[in-house]
Design an enzyme around this catalytic site. Structure first.
Site, PDB file in Angstrom:
ATOM      1  CG  HIS A  48       3.496   7.698  -3.037  1.00 55.78           C
ATOM      2  ND1 HIS A  48       5.041   7.569  -2.921  1.00 55.78           N
ATOM      3  CD2 HIS A  48       3.349   7.343  -4.367  1.00 55.78           C
ATOM      4  CE1 HIS A  48       5.591   6.947  -3.974  1.00 55.78           C
ATOM      5  NE2 HIS A  48       4.559   6.940  -4.849  1.00 55.78           N
ATOM      6  CE1 TYR A 337       0.778   8.231 -10.667  1.00 53.04           C
ATOM      7  CE2 TYR A 337       1.356  10.019  -8.935  1.00 53.04           C
ATOM      8  CZ  TYR A 337       1.687   8.747  -9.609  1.00 53.04           C
ATOM      9  OH  TYR A 337       2.614   8.196  -8.912  1.00 53.04           O
TER      10      TYR A 337
END
Length: 466
Positions: A48, A337
């Site tokens: 991303h 994450y």
């Protein structure tokens, strides 16, 4: 006066090296300017990397207090400020926003209980259910380490060796996998979460954001992008907000009682499957959704680097009233994450302490043997192996497309698959044909005839030029 990066005292202009004959420890201002320049950029996200963002607010529109104890969602009309970041997935910054891959829509909600992150994708399911496969899956869609070019051989080899990904591949190669605009992108949590009540009881939920504008494709027209403007979606988002045309999304939730979870005909902890809203597959119980809020983006950022690039999202950023489910991919993301953000942003990354909800352990113990055995499936040896549902969900998606959308919609999906597979080696092609045959003999035949027919046509063209 020029700014002093140490913020201690002003500097008169930017005189070269402060008049010293050489740059040394005494020339504090020059050293500060250079050191600040050296640190202007940070490592890009491992996935991303390419993105755009804006500010907005979330408003509760429906009462869901019967299933929810999250303070932010209690009280019709309650508003919460937020920031949202849109992104592509596999490729680097500077690539095109129109690349055919997953798109992300991550939202950070600034609640009275802390930050709550919705880390959503534009598809309601995923390629894999075993987190150990994630690096290989991402690498297969990135540039080849030798040529630095995209290599379809790597992608299709991964697909043919991991059949649980076929469902996702068909969706990705359809018009749903093409970029429209950020404003028309719907997004999904994908995973099951737990909404927990004060007594420890809970419901499994899947929540998602439906664009109030999209999708905006019609007969393929919405899938045509201008390759000369790779940032077309970011421009569209920025200009729309500037002129007061604020994009919005309706928040919806699907709810499952944990007592019913083992008997649905599929495992809701398997993120390669979607929660049936009534379209497909047959034989799997419909799980209706109910609306609960509205997300609106109404303000552009002033400094992209500090306000968007340095955002740090994680599905582990939760608030009281919600817990992660046992989904193995979700459990892996809870670690991956924050770890990726620590690498990217360094030790200065603010540590968010996520408040814990009341424990669900006692309630889960009361659900009995069927529930315990169902949860245990995610840690079994066969969890990662292909099974019939992997082909069933993909098969029914392929077969319903002419009715659900149009025959042309299905045809375009097949054409894109043919175009990609045509760029692979013959041994990979043969594996693709065999893999698709497990889904649909018609699909396998169409792909094989398309690929081999294109090959014959190219050979004839070469011979004609000789």
């Amino acid at each position: 006066m020029a700014p002093n990066y140490a913020k201690k005292c002003p500097v008169m202009g930017k005189a070269p090296s402060s008049g010293h004959s050489s740059i040394g420890p005494q020339d504090v201002h020059t050293l500060e300017v250079l050191s600040n320049f050296n640190r202007e950029k940070i490592p890009e996200r491992v996935v991303h990397a390419l993105g755009a963002g804006a500010y907005g607010e979330f408003e509760v529109t429906h009462d869901i207090s019967d299933i929810c104890n999250i303070d932010m969602l209690l009280g019709v009309g309650k508003k919460t400020s937020l920031v949202t970041r849109f992104s592509t997935t596999g490729l680097e910054r500077g690539s095109s926003e129109g690349v055919q891959d997953l798109k992300g829509m991550a939202t950070k909600l600034f609640t009275s209980d802390g930050e709550w992150d919705w880390v959503f994708l534009n598809f309601p399911f995923f390629f894999i259910r075993d987190p150990v496969k994630f690096p290989d899956m991402i690498h297969s869609q990135r540039r080849d380490p030798q040529t630095n070019r995209l290599n379809p051989n790597n992608f299709w080899e991964f697909v043919t060796e991991n059949h649980e990904s076929i469902h996702m591949v068909l969706l990705q190669y359809s018009d749903f996998g093409r970029m429209f605009t950020w404003r028309t992108l719907s997004s999904y949590s994908g995973h099951a979460f737990k909404w927990v009540m004060p007594d420890g009881s809970f419901k499994y939920v899947h929540f998602f954001l439906s664009s109030d504008r999209g999708p905006n494709f019609k007969d393929g027209a919405g899938t045509i992008m201008d390759s000369s403007e790779p940032d077309f979606a970011s421009r569209d988002l920025f200009e729309a907000i500037e002129r007061g045309d604020h994009p919005s999304w309706t928040a919806n939730v699907q709810v499952i009682d944990p007592k019913d979870a083992p008997h649905l005909g599929f495992n809701i902890l398997d993120v390669t499957k979607h929660w049936n809203l009534g379209t497909y597959p047959q034989g799997v119980e419909k799980i209706p959704s109910r609306p609960f809020g509205k997300l609106t983006l109404n303000r552009n950022v002033k400094d992209y680097f500090s306000e968007v690039e340095q955002l740090a999202f994680s599905p582990s950023h939760l608030v009281p009233g919600i817990e992660a489910s046992e989904d193995p991919i979700l459990q892996a993301r809870l670690f991956a994450y924050p770890d990726a953000q620590r690498y990217r942003l360094g030790r200065t990354l603010s540590k968010q302490a996520s408040p814990r909800t009341s424990s669900t352990a006692e309630y889960q113990a009361s659900l009995g043997k069927d529930f315990a055995e169902w949860v245990a499936q995610v840690s079994s040896d066969v969890w990662s192996q292909p099974h019939e549902d992997d082909y069933k969900f993909a098969r029914e998606y392929y077969e319903i497309l002419p009715e659900f959308r149009s025959q042309e919609f299905q045809d375009r999906m097949v054409e894109r698959i043919v175009e990609s597979v045509s760029q692979t080696r013959q041994d990979i092609r043969n594996k693709v044909y065999r893999t698709f045959a497990l889904v649909s003999s018609e699909l396998a035949t169409r792909v094989q005839e398309g690929v081999e027919g294109a090959e014959i046509g190219q050979e004839k063209n070469v011979q004609a030029r000789l």
